[in-house]
Design an enzyme around this catalytic site. Sequence first.
Site, PDB file in Angstrom:
ATOM      1  N   HIS A   1       0.858  -1.197   0.000  1.00 20.51           N
ATOM      2  CA  HIS A   1       0.000   0.000   0.000  1.00 20.51           C
ATOM      3  C   HIS A   1       0.890   1.242   0.000  1.00 20.51           C
ATOM      4  CE1 HIS A   1       1.275  -0.262   4.166  1.00 20.51           C
ATOM      5  NE2 HIS A   1       1.130   1.054   4.181  1.00 20.51           N
TER       6      HIS A   1
ATOM      7  N   HIS B   1       5.506   6.787  -0.906  1.00 18.36           N
ATOM      8  CA  HIS B   1       6.335   5.628  -1.251  1.00 18.36           C
ATOM      9  C   HIS B   1       5.570   4.353  -0.931  1.00 18.36           C
ATOM     10  CE1 HIS B   1       7.042   6.188   3.049  1.00 18.36           C
ATOM     11  NE2 HIS B   1       7.343   4.900   3.118  1.00 18.36           N
TER      12      HIS B   1
HETATM   13  P1  2AM Z   1       6.641   2.779   6.033  1.00 17.15           P
HETATM   14  O1  2AM Z   1       6.165   1.802   5.023  1.00 17.15           O
HETATM   15  O2  2AM Z   1       7.541   3.823   5.466  1.00 17.15           O
HETATM   16  O3  2AM Z   1       7.188   2.129   7.269  1.00 17.15           O
HETATM   17  C1  2AM Z   1       1.770   1.118   8.345  1.00 17.15           C
HETATM   18  O4  2AM Z   1       2.659   1.093   9.418  1.00 17.15           O
HETATM   19  C2  2AM Z   1       2.128   2.176   7.351  1.00 17.15           C
HETATM   20  O5  2AM Z   1       2.157   3.469   7.974  1.00 17.15           O
HETATM   21  C3  2AM Z   1       3.480   1.996   6.694  1.00 17.15           C
HETATM   22  O6  2AM Z   1       3.307   2.223   5.322  1.00 17.15           O
HETATM   23  C4  2AM Z   1       4.355   3.044   7.320  1.00 17.15           C
HETATM   24  O7  2AM Z   1       5.320   3.588   6.481  1.00 17.15           O
HETATM   25  C5  2AM Z   1       3.355   4.114   7.602  1.00 17.15           C
HETATM   26  N1  2AM Z   1       3.771   5.072   8.611  1.00 17.15           N
HETATM   27  C6  2AM Z   1       3.867   6.401   8.429  1.00 17.15           C
HETATM   28  N2  2AM Z   1       4.228   7.015   9.557  1.00 17.15           N
HETATM   29  C7  2AM Z   1       4.380   6.054  10.489  1.00 17.15           C
HETATM   30  C8  2AM Z   1       4.761   6.074  11.858  1.00 17.15           C
HETATM   31  N3  2AM Z   1       5.031   7.214  12.501  1.00 17.15           N
HETATM   32  N4  2AM Z   1       4.830   4.894  12.481  1.00 17.15           N
HETATM   33  C9  2AM Z   1       4.551   3.741  11.835  1.00 17.15           C
HETATM   34  N5  2AM Z   1       4.189   3.676  10.561  1.00 17.15           N
HETATM   35  C10 2AM Z   1       4.106   4.816   9.884  1.00 17.15           C
END
Ligand code: 2AM
Length: 177
Positions: free
Chosen positions: A44, A126
Amino acid sequence: NNAASARLFLALWPDAKTRAALWVARDLVARTLAGQWVKPDNLHITLAFLGDVAQARWPDLVRVADGVKTPAFSLTLDRAEFWPRNGIVCLGASQTPQPLLDLAQGLAQGLGRAGFALDDRPYQPHLTLARQGHSDRKAWALPEPVVWQVAAFSLVESRLGRAGSAYTPRQAWRLEN
Ligand code: 2AM
């Protein structure tokens, strides 16, 4: 996590055709580097990460999502990136569509006004393919870009199980055509 709250985020959730194309791209990237790979059903793009939200706040969340009016758009994921800072391997777009930025910003503003706490890092769209990655390259072009017709966004619940995180879309909002 107790029953009165859930760990939530708003995201672009791929349709089946896009998910299949993402998996092909992911396989190609996985051949060239090591990491902890995200399961296909979990792929996602996060729009806004909320964290633990009390059930009582759900209607406020829905109201914010209802209030965002952005057009549907096409997103071309044409590059793979490795972020040495946090070990993330992801797909990105060399051209970020303006509606995507508007959507993320509209949600962030609405959520902020409604009193939800968001992190203040600048939004960087991303699609995470792997965590704890290792790569010599920082960015490279995909031989075959993934073209995603984005027609909706979703509220997704994250639950930690024995097999890692499982993400379940709970509600979806259509973008305007
Ligand atoms: P990431 O893929 O760059 O880790 C579920 O955890 C989703 O939320 C992931 O896509 C994650 O990004 C995103 N996300 C964004 N901010 C976050 C945060 N502060 N803590 C955990 N997940 C975060």
